[in-house]
Structures are given as C-alpha cells and as structure tokens.
Design an enzyme around this catalytic site. Sequence first.
Site, PDB file in Angstrom:
ATOM      1  N   GLU A  99      20.082   2.255   0.977  1.00  0.00           N
ATOM      2  CA  GLU A  99      19.451   2.128  -0.329  1.00  0.00           C
ATOM      3  C   GLU A  99      20.238   1.181  -1.241  1.00  0.00           C
ATOM      4  O   GLU A  99      19.663   0.374  -1.963  1.00  0.00           O
ATOM      5  CB  GLU A  99      19.302   3.492  -1.009  1.00  0.00           C
ATOM      6  CG  GLU A  99      18.289   4.424  -0.345  1.00  0.00           C
ATOM      7  CD  GLU A  99      16.866   3.875  -0.360  1.00  0.00           C
ATOM      8  OE1 GLU A  99      16.594   2.910  -1.109  1.00  0.00           O
ATOM      9  OE2 GLU A  99      16.030   4.404   0.387  1.00  0.00           O
ATOM     10  N   CYS A 156      -8.756   2.527  -4.880  1.00  0.00           N
ATOM     11  CA  CYS A 156      -7.945   1.621  -5.687  1.00  0.00           C
ATOM     12  C   CYS A 156      -8.770   0.991  -6.811  1.00  0.00           C
ATOM     13  O   CYS A 156      -9.729   0.253  -6.559  1.00  0.00           O
ATOM     14  CB  CYS A 156      -7.356   0.535  -4.796  1.00  0.00           C
ATOM     15  SG  CYS A 156      -6.317  -0.644  -5.699  1.00  0.00           S
ATOM     16  N   CYS A 186      -6.149  -6.049   1.372  1.00  0.00           N
ATOM     17  CA  CYS A 186      -6.913  -4.869   0.959  1.00  0.00           C
ATOM     18  C   CYS A 186      -7.861  -4.371   2.057  1.00  0.00           C
ATOM     19  O   CYS A 186      -8.195  -3.186   2.097  1.00  0.00           O
ATOM     20  CB  CYS A 186      -7.700  -5.174  -0.315  1.00  0.00           C
ATOM     21  SG  CYS A 186      -6.638  -5.697  -1.685  1.00  0.00           S
ATOM     22  N   ASP A 227      10.143   2.498  -6.958  1.00  0.00           N
ATOM     23  CA  ASP A 227      10.834   1.228  -6.799  1.00  0.00           C
ATOM     24  C   ASP A 227       9.823   0.108  -7.095  1.00  0.00           C
ATOM     25  O   ASP A 227       8.715   0.371  -7.558  1.00  0.00           O
ATOM     26  CB  ASP A 227      11.414   1.100  -5.386  1.00  0.00           C
ATOM     27  CG  ASP A 227      10.337   0.768  -4.374  1.00  0.00           C
ATOM     28  OD1 ASP A 227       9.202   1.267  -4.532  1.00  0.00           O
ATOM     29  OD2 ASP A 227      10.598   0.000  -3.442  1.00  0.00           O
ATOM     30  N   CYS A 254      -6.140  -1.779   3.989  1.00  0.00           N
ATOM     31  CA  CYS A 254      -5.357  -0.825   3.203  1.00  0.00           C
ATOM     32  C   CYS A 254      -6.002   0.559   3.211  1.00  0.00           C
ATOM     33  O   CYS A 254      -7.198   0.694   2.926  1.00  0.00           O
ATOM     34  CB  CYS A 254      -5.225  -1.315   1.757  1.00  0.00           C
ATOM     35  SG  CYS A 254      -4.276  -0.176   0.735  1.00  0.00           S
ATOM     36  N   TYR A 277      16.114   5.447  -9.345  1.00  0.00           N
ATOM     37  CA  TYR A 277      15.408   5.225  -8.080  1.00  0.00           C
ATOM     38  C   TYR A 277      16.201   5.777  -6.896  1.00  0.00           C
ATOM     39  O   TYR A 277      15.680   6.535  -6.073  1.00  0.00           O
ATOM     40  CB  TYR A 277      15.094   3.738  -7.845  1.00  0.00           C
ATOM     41  CG  TYR A 277      14.847   3.504  -6.386  1.00  0.00           C
ATOM     42  CD1 TYR A 277      13.649   3.909  -5.804  1.00  0.00           C
ATOM     43  CD2 TYR A 277      15.848   3.006  -5.549  1.00  0.00           C
ATOM     44  CE1 TYR A 277      13.438   3.800  -4.429  1.00  0.00           C
ATOM     45  CE2 TYR A 277      15.655   2.894  -4.181  1.00  0.00           C
ATOM     46  CZ  TYR A 277      14.438   3.285  -3.636  1.00  0.00           C
ATOM     47  OH  TYR A 277      14.256   3.199  -2.292  1.00  0.00           O
TER      48      TYR A 277
END
Length: 335
Positions: A32, A201, A192, A133, A195, A115
């Site tokens: 991280e 969305c 998309c 994030d 997705c 985060y």
Amino acid sequence: MLAWYDVHARDLPWRAPPGAPFADPYRVWLSEIMLQQTNVATVRPKFEHFTARWPDFASLAAADEAELMTAWAGLGYYARARNLVACARTVVERHGGAFPGNEDELRALPGIGAYTAAAIASIAFGERAVVVDGNVERVVSRLFAIDEPLPGARAAIRAATDSITPETRAGDFAQAMMDLGSSICTPRNPKCLVCPLSDRCAAFAHGQPDAYPVKPARTARPERFGTIFWAERDGKVLLVRRPPRGLLGGMRALPTGPWSESPPGLADPPLTAGWRMLDTSVVHVFTHFRLQLSLAVARVREHSNAGEWWPVGDIESAGLPTVFAKAAAEVRRAT
DNA sequence: AAAGCGTGGAG
DNA sequence: TCTCCAAGCTT
C-alpha cells in the site's frame, strides 16, 4: 462486485494466497505504501526486492536506513521510505511487533493516512472499512454522477462509498473497486460495455462517464534552474547526503548549488576547484516544478571530506534519485 | 488547508 | 512534445 472479483481479481504478490482468508498485514502495508501514486508495474519488482531483503517488521525495524533509502531510489516520494522505517520501529516498540487490527490505531502510525488505514484494516484484518482511493473516487463519482468538483466532492464520495460497502468482505470489495477502476472504469475511454456496474451507473446513463470526477483546473508548472557539481578524483565522484526533510530528503545525491528562477552558474560549489561548465544540460520534471540543470565538472587532487567519494563506474549502485542518475549519465556521456 | 512531495508510462 | 495520471500523506 464480489462475484465479479471472484472471477476477475488480478494476481498480485501481496494478495492472499489461494485458500487463505486474509493477506499478510506486513505485505499489505508495504504494498500500500509503495502503491501510493505509483503504478503496479513500477511497484512489483521493488516489492519483490524489499520482501526478500526485509521479510517482516522485525527485520525492517532493524534495517540500515542508508541501505533502505538506496533500495527505494527511483520510486519517488521519498518521505514514504523514511516513514516506512519509522512505522516499523513504532510497531516493534509499541505494538509488540504486529500491527493493531483497527483503523484508528493504524491511522496514527507514520505514513498511514485515511486510505491506507482503511485498506489494511479491511484487506488484512477483515474489518469493515470505507476504502476510498483514486480508483474508488472515480468509480463512485461516475456511479452516482457526483458533479461537484474535487476536492470538495470527497465527503459525498465517501458517503456514497459507505452506502455500497458490504458488512463482510469489505477488503475484497475495495480491491474489486480498485481492479475495476484500473482495468475498466479508467480515466479515459472507460470500457462501459464490459462493466458489471454499467446498468446501475448514472454517468453511463447520461452518456458522459469520462466527465467524472470533475477536477479543478491545473496551474502551470514553474521552471527553475540549477547546477550539478561533478567533482572527480582518482576515478571517484563526490556524493553528498541531502538534508533529512524536503525534496529528495535523506537521499544520496550529487552536490548542487541553489535552484532558482535563473541559471545560478557556479554559485555554491561543494569545494574549490577549477570548475568547467559543460555545454549540455539535463531537464527533469518534478510534481510542482520543472528543473533545468547545468553541469559543472572539475578534476580534484586533494582529499575532501565534503561527502563520500564513489567509484564512477559503479554509480548505478549509489541509489541516486532519478534526477541525479540522469545528470550522472549525461556527464559521463559528454566527457 | 493549500502546498509540497517523484517518477515513468499512456495517449 | 505535452498533458494527464497512479492503491496519498504531511505540514
């Protein structure tokens, strides 16, 4: 998202091995930190090197800082490396050599912000945490068509992320969102059509997914000038250690004069010598300014303890930040 | 709380 | 060549 993740999760060396419920907290933390503002492809080899050299908190806490800074060279944002050691030492001295498993205590450790604390708590300890994030910011702002510009939109984005974070497997959910953001819900030309979230969305429904998140206008990057001093003696070049804080703090470096609005020439050399300016220069771009470096060279006879003398042929192993590695390569090419 | 803090890759 | 961007944190 969890179903999608079970099929499409990327295979990354810091993730849980097959069958294991959670990943090793040490490896999650290290990854991280390395991944902050840094691409997976860049991190991967550094992560392998670090985990081979320092496999756990105890070894990292006992690490020689100069060696660790050398190992970090080229990754950038060097405060991360300084905080890495500080964090490992705090874990060993105040937490018995293991991470606390909750977000608040993680958040209090050096180099761990909102985060990273949420990521470690959820991914390594199975806590429910709201992980936001840059990927999540993008995915969620599109999913909910949040049209307030950043950074003001962060509160709304966090609330929206909270509303869709599951009670269990929050860590897998976070990693799923990040994988989606890096491979499908990309900043430009999002895919998309493949997705798993497109039917829910709002931005896709409006036909403008890449309009989110709304970002503030960028300010121009100023230009600065400086001089690198290459002092050579018996096949060795003079290197110095930069001050512990600030730009490239704590890193080994070539000596420089001031970095200013106009070329400073031979101001502030590390030692008195017959300096000669090369007719080439090196340009390096930092986050907040662009630096044009002139190159001054000199042959030195007498000893000087202004720094350490490093074999020129072995300069790649000195652990110089990229700006100095570039300057060194240019001096050697041009002389 | 806005600014400082690296680098390399993609488009 | 240039702009944007990548699993942000600290002061």
